[in-house]
Design a protein around this motif. Structure first.
Motif, short mmCIF file in Angstrom:
data_model
loop_
_atom_site.label_atom_id
_atom_site.label_comp_id
_atom_site.label_asym_id
_atom_site.label_seq_id
_atom_site.Cartn_x
_atom_site.Cartn_y
_atom_site.Cartn_z
N ARG A 54 0.84 -1.18 0.00
CA ARG A 54 0.00 0.00 0.00
C ARG A 54 0.88 1.24 0.00
NH1 ARG A 54 -5.24 -0.33 1.35
NH2 ARG A 54 -5.19 1.72 2.28
N PRO A 55 0.50 2.30 -0.73
CA PRO A 55 1.32 3.50 -0.82
C PRO A 55 1.64 4.13 0.53
CG PRO A 55 -0.40 3.53 -2.49
CD PRO A 55 -0.69 2.36 -1.59
N SER A 56 0.74 3.97 1.53
CA SER A 56 0.94 4.62 2.82
C SER A 56 1.89 3.83 3.73
CB SER A 56 -0.41 4.81 3.52
OG SER A 56 -1.05 3.55 3.69
N ARG A 57 2.19 2.58 3.34
CA ARG A 57 3.07 1.79 4.20
C ARG A 57 4.51 1.96 3.80
NH1 ARG A 57 0.97 -4.14 3.60
NH2 ARG A 57 2.94 -4.51 4.68
N PRO A 58 5.44 1.93 4.77
CA PRO A 58 6.86 2.06 4.43
C PRO A 58 7.31 0.86 3.62
CG PRO A 58 6.60 1.44 6.73
CD PRO A 58 5.22 1.74 6.22
N ALA A 59 8.15 1.09 2.64
CA ALA A 59 8.69 0.02 1.81
C ALA A 59 10.14 0.34 1.48
CB ALA A 59 7.89 -0.13 0.54
N LYS A 60 10.93 -0.68 1.29
CA LYS A 60 12.32 -0.48 0.93
C LYS A 60 12.39 0.07 -0.48
CE LYS A 60 16.74 -2.83 0.52
NZ LYS A 60 17.46 -4.12 0.61
N GLU A 61 12.98 1.24 -0.61
CA GLU A 61 13.03 1.89 -1.91
C GLU A 61 14.28 1.47 -2.67
OE1 GLU A 61 12.75 6.06 -1.34
OE2 GLU A 61 10.65 6.01 -0.71
N LYS A 62 14.15 1.41 -3.98
CA LYS A 62 15.31 1.11 -4.81
C LYS A 62 16.22 2.32 -4.86
CE LYS A 62 12.95 -2.23 -7.76
NZ LYS A 62 12.55 -2.59 -9.13
N ASP A 63 17.50 2.05 -5.03
CA ASP A 63 18.44 3.17 -5.12
C ASP A 63 18.29 3.84 -6.48
OD1 ASP A 63 20.67 2.07 -7.06
OD2 ASP A 63 20.21 0.44 -5.65
N ALA A 64 18.82 5.06 -6.57
CA ALA A 64 18.66 5.87 -7.77
C ALA A 64 19.28 5.21 -9.00
CB ALA A 64 19.28 7.26 -7.55
N ASP A 65 20.40 4.53 -8.81
CA ASP A 65 21.06 3.88 -9.96
C ASP A 65 20.19 2.76 -10.55
OD1 ASP A 65 23.25 5.52 -9.74
OD2 ASP A 65 24.41 4.12 -8.50
#
Length: 292
Positions: free
Chosen positions: A233-244
């Motif tokens: 869900r958009p409101s839950r924290p998730a591990k984001e991919k790095d910019a590269d």
């Protein structure tokens, strides 16, 4: 369609079909209000091309052009073809024709060209793309018409409009979006970059509303879409991919014209390429089979 045929048409160019009227300086335009016209035609004898990909005309821009036409006349003739006894259909210049009506003109200068349906549509698309007059959805619809009705390939279109095959492929992908998202794209609420990020998501329309309401950047929209694809869900924290990694996904998606996802895991990872049709799969296989 063969590459030689495409290049022969391309070699004629818009200048050969329409004339070198775009090269006039502002001073020349004022000094010679009507340039290179074949004749003048009563405005009611001219009709728009129903297959012209351009559908949206800004009222304010039309009013400004009408004011200019009242002062200087029509500098650039409308390009038309004959469709009956003293009847003509617009190939290029519908905006000038509309503004001329607002300006109260009874006649407009025209260039008459004897072309078939395919060439008329091609000229309309090329002219509008070169002038950036089409919104992304109109551009995609124009490409689809040429492919569906006249046998063009994505490579043919890239040659004709001076864009890469991947640009054409990415434009066509926009047509897979739900009608609500396409409306936002046509109205300018979403950019093509925003829209492409949402194509593979479970609910593109809901995400598009979120993107518009929050004024998200394309990068933020891509992150939102990735979380939705992963079932978060958009409101839950998730591990984001790095910019590269995100940059590499975008680069590969643009080059292939397909949705590419990269997932890093301990000791390896996965590269996912999503396709929607067998033609896309065949094209991908051909590209992978090529030897260096």
């Amino acid at each position: 369609m063969s590459e030689d045929t495409s290049k022969r048409r391309l070699g004629r160019g818009l200048a050969a079909l329409i004339g070198d009227i775009d090269k006039a300086t502002p001073e020349e335009a004022v000094a010679s209000p009507v340039m290179a016209a074949d004749r003048r035609v009563p405005i009611e004898f001219i009709s728009r091309n129903p297959r012209n990909p351009r559908r949206h005309f800004e009222e304010e821009d039309l009013r400004d052009l009408a004011a200019s036409i009242r002062q200087h006349g029509i500098v650039q003739p409308v390009v038309v073809r004959t469709i009956g006894d003293q009847r003509f259909e617009i190939i290029a210049g519908e905006r000038r024709w509309r503004a001329a009506q607002l300006a109260g003109l009874s006649e407009v200068p025209v260039l008459i060209r004897d072309v078939d349906d395919r060439t008329a549509l091609e000229i309309a698309i090329v002219e509008n793309v070169q002038r950036a007059d089409l919104n992304p959805l109109e551009e995609a619809n124009g490409y689809e018409l040429l492919m569906a009705e006249h046998g063009y390939t994505q490579n043919d279109l890239g040659e004709i409009i001076g864009k890469s095959r991947s640009h054409v492929a990415n434009s066509l992908r926009l047509l897979k979006l739900p009608e609500g998202v396409r409306d936002m794209l046509a109205q300018g609420d979403l950019s093509a970059g925003h829209a492409r990020a949402l194509i593979s998501t479970p609910d593109p329309e809901a995400l598009a509303r979120t993107v518009v309401e929050r004024g998200m950047s394309v990068r933020d929209a891509e992150k939102l879409a990735q979380r939705a694809i992963e079932g978060v869900r958009p409101s839950r924290p998730a591990k984001e991919k790095d910019a590269d990694t995100l940059a590499l996904e975008r680069s590969l998606s643009d080059r292939l014209g397909l949705s590419v996802t990269i997932d890093h895991k301990t000791g390896g990872g996965q590269l996912k390429i999503a396709y929607s049709t067998l033609d896309q799969l065949d094209d991908l296989c051909r590209r992978l089979d090529r030897t260096p």
